[in-house]
Motif scaffolding. Structure first.
Motif, PDB file in Angstrom:
ATOM      1  N   GLY A 207      17.129 -35.220-137.807  1.00 25.73           N
ATOM      2  CA  GLY A 207      16.109 -36.233-138.108  1.00 25.73           C
ATOM      3  C   GLY A 207      14.985 -35.594-138.895  1.00 25.73           C
ATOM      4  O   GLY A 207      14.808 -35.866-140.076  1.00 25.73           O
ATOM      5  N   GLU A 208      14.226 -34.728-138.211  1.00 28.09           N
ATOM      6  CA  GLU A 208      13.228 -33.874-138.844  1.00 28.09           C
ATOM      7  C   GLU A 208      13.424 -32.473-138.307  1.00 28.09           C
ATOM      8  O   GLU A 208      13.942 -32.303-137.208  1.00 28.09           O
ATOM      9  N   GLY A 209      12.999 -31.478-139.049  1.00 23.44           N
ATOM     10  CA  GLY A 209      13.080 -30.105-138.560  1.00 23.44           C
ATOM     11  C   GLY A 209      13.111 -29.125-139.716  1.00 23.44           C
ATOM     12  O   GLY A 209      13.367 -29.511-140.863  1.00 23.44           O
ATOM     13  N   GLY A 210      12.846 -27.859-139.411  1.00 24.29           N
ATOM     14  CA  GLY A 210      12.862 -26.836-140.452  1.00 24.29           C
ATOM     15  C   GLY A 210      13.149 -25.469-139.875  1.00 24.29           C
ATOM     16  O   GLY A 210      13.082 -25.261-138.649  1.00 24.29           O
ATOM     17  N   LEU A 211      13.514 -24.547-140.742  1.00 28.48           N
ATOM     18  CA  LEU A 211      13.774 -23.167-140.340  1.00 28.48           C
ATOM     19  C   LEU A 211      13.185 -22.239-141.400  1.00 28.48           C
ATOM     20  O   LEU A 211      13.174 -22.578-142.590  1.00 28.48           O
ATOM     21  N   LEU A 212      12.718 -21.090-140.930  1.00 32.99           N
ATOM     22  CA  LEU A 212      12.096 -20.118-141.821  1.00 32.99           C
ATOM     23  C   LEU A 212      12.760 -18.777-141.527  1.00 32.99           C
ATOM     24  O   LEU A 212      12.941 -18.431-140.355  1.00 32.99           O
ATOM     25  N   ILE A 213      13.149 -18.034-142.575  1.00 32.53           N
ATOM     26  CA  ILE A 213      13.733 -16.711-142.344  1.00 32.53           C
ATOM     27  C   ILE A 213      12.973 -15.660-143.155  1.00 32.53           C
ATOM     28  O   ILE A 213      12.357 -15.978-144.184  1.00 32.53           O
ATOM     29  N   SER A 214      13.039 -14.416-142.679  1.00 33.51           N
ATOM     30  CA  SER A 214      12.448 -13.294-143.409  1.00 33.51           C
ATOM     31  C   SER A 214      12.970 -11.990-142.826  1.00 33.51           C
ATOM     32  O   SER A 214      13.414 -11.945-141.678  1.00 33.51           O
ATOM     33  N   ASP A 215      12.890 -10.941-143.625  1.00 33.65           N
ATOM     34  CA  ASP A 215      13.160  -9.592-143.126  1.00 33.65           C
ATOM     35  C   ASP A 215      11.866  -8.823-142.880  1.00 33.65           C
ATOM     36  O   ASP A 215      11.893  -7.697-142.420  1.00 33.65           O
ATOM     37  N   ASP A 216      10.743  -9.453-143.242  1.00 36.62           N
ATOM     38  CA  ASP A 216       9.456  -8.747-143.182  1.00 36.62           C
ATOM     39  C   ASP A 216       8.785  -9.018-141.830  1.00 36.62           C
ATOM     40  O   ASP A 216       8.416 -10.150-141.539  1.00 36.62           O
ATOM     41  N   PRO A 217       8.613  -7.985-140.988  1.00 38.45           N
ATOM     42  CA  PRO A 217       8.091  -8.227-139.629  1.00 38.45           C
ATOM     43  C   PRO A 217       6.667  -8.776-139.617  1.00 38.45           C
ATOM     44  O   PRO A 217       6.331  -9.594-138.759  1.00 38.45           O
ATOM     45  N   ASP A 218       5.832  -8.342-140.574  1.00 39.32           N
ATOM     46  CA  ASP A 218       4.457  -8.835-140.556  1.00 39.32           C
ATOM     47  C   ASP A 218       4.380 -10.297-140.977  1.00 39.32           C
ATOM     48  O   ASP A 218       3.684 -11.093-140.356  1.00 39.32           O
ATOM     49  N   LEU A 219       5.114 -10.634-142.038  1.00 40.93           N
ATOM     50  CA  LEU A 219       5.122 -12.045-142.466  1.00 40.93           C
ATOM     51  C   LEU A 219       5.647 -12.929-141.348  1.00 40.93           C
ATOM     52  O   LEU A 219       5.092 -14.000-141.062  1.00 40.93           O
ATOM     53  N   MET A 220       6.714 -12.472-140.669  1.00 40.09           N
ATOM     54  CA  MET A 220       7.304 -13.330-139.634  1.00 40.09           C
ATOM     55  C   MET A 220       6.421 -13.393-138.395  1.00 40.09           C
ATOM     56  O   MET A 220       6.304 -14.460-137.781  1.00 40.09           O
ATOM     57  N   ALA A 221       5.761 -12.290-138.051  1.00 41.36           N
ATOM     58  CA  ALA A 221       4.842 -12.342-136.900  1.00 41.36           C
ATOM     59  C   ALA A 221       3.717 -13.336-137.176  1.00 41.36           C
ATOM     60  O   ALA A 221       3.317 -14.112-136.298  1.00 41.36           O
ATOM     61  N   ARG A 222       3.228 -13.341-138.414  1.00 43.89           N
ATOM     62  CA  ARG A 222       2.183 -14.313-138.764  1.00 43.89           C
ATOM     63  C   ARG A 222       2.714 -15.740-138.634  1.00 43.89           C
ATOM     64  O   ARG A 222       2.029 -16.621-138.089  1.00 43.89           O
ATOM     65  N   ALA A 223       3.929 -15.959-139.128  1.00 43.09           N
ATOM     66  CA  ALA A 223       4.512 -17.311-139.095  1.00 43.09           C
ATOM     67  C   ALA A 223       4.715 -17.770-137.650  1.00 43.09           C
ATOM     68  O   ALA A 223       4.410 -18.914-137.306  1.00 43.09           O
ATOM     69  N   VAL A 224       5.222 -16.878-136.799  1.00 47.82           N
ATOM     70  CA  VAL A 224       5.478 -17.238-135.385  1.00 47.82           C
ATOM     71  C   VAL A 224       4.161 -17.625-134.703  1.00 47.82           C
ATOM     72  O   VAL A 224       4.081 -18.656-134.022  1.00 47.82           O
ATOM     73  N   LEU A 225       3.133 -16.824-134.925  1.00 48.82           N
ATOM     74  CA  LEU A 225       1.837 -17.133-134.301  1.00 48.82           C
ATOM     75  C   LEU A 225       1.287 -18.455-134.827  1.00 48.82           C
ATOM     76  O   LEU A 225       0.820 -19.296-134.063  1.00 48.82           O
TER      77      LEU A 225
END
Ligand code: PLP
Length: 399
Positions: A196-214
Motif C-alpha cells: 500500500g505504502e512503504g519504503g526501504l533505504l540501503i547503504s554500506d556507509d555506517p554513518d549515513l545509515m546510523a543517521r537515517a535510523v535515528l
C-alpha cells in the motif's frame, strides 16, 4: 474486426497467502509497532530489513513509511541543507523533486536522452552546481552507471539512487541502489512489492545509515535493528540527529516479506510480458521503441515508446484512439499535469530553466503500466492495438 482490450492497467495481483497469514498473526498479537516486541522476538520490520539487505547485498537496510520518506531521509543523512541545490532527472515523477524541496533544497534538472536515460553530458556540465545527485532510475531505465559513478566520484558529488522502479534490477551485475551512497525504494502499490505504502533505504556507509535510523524515529531503540550499523556508530549521532518519524510498521513488513522472496520470479514474469510487447511493436510505423543496453538487467513493470516530433494533436489522437480500445497510455508532453504524470516545467517551486532538448523527448514519451494481472496474450493484444492506432494516425498525418 476491431478488438478491444478489457483488462485494468491499475489492477495488481493479490497479496500472497503467506503475506496474508503473516499479517493476520501480527493483528492477532497486536504488536504492530516495530519496537513493540516480547522477550526474544525479532519484529517483522527488523526481519524485512535483514532480508532486504541480503537481497541487495547492502551492509545495511532500513524500512520506512514511503519511498518519498526514504529519499528525504537520505538527503538529510547526506547533510543537504536548506538553500542547497541538488541535481536530479528532468524525466521523473513529482515525489523526486518534492523530496528535495522537502528539505528546503532546490532541484536542478539534468536532461533526458532519446533512450530515456539521464543525459550524462548534461550531468557532467552541471556537476559543479551541487554536492548531491538524486538519480532517478525513471521507469526502470538504467544509465551507464560505471560512467556516472566515475564522473560523480571525480567531482566529489554524492549519488543517492531513487530505485522506485528498479527494485530487483541491476547494472553490470551490481544491484540497483548499490552504486551510490544510498539507495531508496518504494513498496507502494504500483511498485515491485506492495504494502500500500512503504519504503526501504540501503547503504554500506555506517554513518549515513546510523543517521537515517535515528531520524526515522528509532529513539534509542536502534539495537532492535538487525541490519543497522554497530552501536558505536550511534554514540555521538544519537545526540545530534533530530527524530523525523517515518517508521514502517510490522503489518506492512509482514505483507512484504513473502513478496520479497518471490521477487526474482515476478521479475521474470514482468520481463516475459515486456518481451511480448516489444516483439509486437518491433518495426511498427511511426514510433520509436527504446533500446536497452546488454549491461542493464531491468524489471519491466511498465513500457515506454516515443512518438518523436509528432504534433500534440496527433499524439492526443493516438491516446484517445487507444483508450477507446481499452489501452491506457500516459503522455509526458501534456501541457497540464494529469493523474500521476507531470514534468519538470510543472514543478514551478523549483523555478526550472527551460530545457528545449529534453522538451522534445518528453513531448514524445508514451508510457503504460504493465501489471502482472495481464497475461502474455493480453500483452500481444495491447501491442496489436497500439501498433494499428499509431499507424492510422501516422498515415493520416503524412497526407
Ligand atoms: C513512486 C515513486 C517514488 C516515491 O514513492 P512513494 O512510496 O510513493 O513515496 C519516488 N520516485 C519515483 C520515480 C516514483 O515513481
Amino acid at each position: 474486426m476491431t478488438e478491444i482490450f478489457t483488462g485494468s492497467f491499475t489492477q495488481q495481483e493479490p497479496i500472497p497467502q503467506a503475506g496474508i497469514d503473516a499479517a493476520m498473526a501480527v493483528m492477532l498479537h497486536g504488536r504492530l509497532h516495530r519496537y513493540n516486541v516480547v522477550e526474544g522476538e525479532t519484529s517483522e520490520a527488523a526481519l524485512l530489513e535483514v532480508e532486504f539487505a541480503k537481497a541487495t547485498g547492502a551492509n545495511y537496510a532500513l524500512a520506512v513509511a514511503s519511498g518519498g520518506y526514504a529519499m528525504g531521509c537520505a538527503l538529510r543523512a547526506c547533510d543537504v541543507l536548506p538553500g542547497d541545490t541538488v541535481l536530479t532527472n528532468t524525466f521523473t515523477l513529482a515525489p523526486v523533486p518534492g523530496a528535495i524541496k522537502s528539505v528546503g533544497a532546490r532541484p536542478i534538472f539534468v536532461g533526458v536522452t532519446e533512450d530515456l536515460l539521464i543525459d550524462l553530458d548534461d550531468l557532467e556540465a552541471k556537476l559543479p552546481l551541487a554536492r548531491v545527485l538524486m538519480l532517478s532510475h525513471m521507469r526502470g531505465h538504467i544509465c551507464d552507471m560505471d560512467r556516472l559513478v566515475a564522473m560523480c566520484d571525480a567531482a566529489g558529488v554524492i549519488v543517492i539512487e531513487d530505485c522506485a522502479h528498479t527494485m530487483g534490477a541491476a547494472w553490470n551485475g551490481v544491484p540497483s541502489g548499490r552504486h551510490g551512497a544510498m539507495g531508496c525504494f518504494s513498496t507502494q502499490t504500483y511498485k515491485h512489492i506492495n504494502s500500500g505504502e512503504g519504503g526501504l533505504l540501503i547503504s554500506d556507509d555506517p554513518d549515513l545509515m546510523a543517521r537515517a535510523v535515528l531520524m526515522s524515529g528509532s529513539y534509542m531503540l536502534y539495537d532492535r535493528h538487525d541490519a543497522a550499523p554497530a552501536p558505536e556508530h550511534f554514540e555521538t549521532l544519537r545526540y545530534e540527529m533530530p527524530n523525523v518519524s517515518g517508521r514502517m510498521d510490522n503489518l506492512r513488513a509482514a505483507i512484504l516479506r513473502p513478496q520479497l522472496a518471490d521477487l526474482p520470479a515476478q521479475v521474470q514474469r514482468w520481463n516475459d510480458r515486456y518481451g511480448v510487447l516489444d516483439d509486437g511493436l518491433a518495426g511498427a510505423t511511426g514510433m520509436t521503441v527504446i533500446p536497452r543496453d546488454t549491461k542493464e538487467s531491468f524489471v519491466a513493470s511498465s513500457y515506454q515508446f516515443l512518438l518523436l516530433d509528432w504534433s500534440d494533436d496527433a499524439i492526443r489522437d493516438v491516446v484517445a484512439r487507444c483508450l477507446a480500445r481499452g489501452v491506457e497510455l500516459k503522455w509526458f508532453g501534456a501541457p497540464d499535469p494529469a493523474a500521476f504524470t507531470s514534468r519538470y516545467s510543472h514543478w514551478r517551486y523549483a523555478a526550472p530553466e527551460p530545457m528545449p532538448e529534453s522538451d522534445r523527448i518528453l513531448s514524445g514519451i508514451m508510457d503504460m503500466r504493465l501489471p502482472l494481472t495481464f497475461s502474455l496474450e493480453d500483452c500481444a493484444q495491447i501491442a496489436r492495438i497500439i501498433r494499428a492506432e499509431v499507424e492510422i494516425v501516422y498515415q493520416s498525418q503524412a497526407k
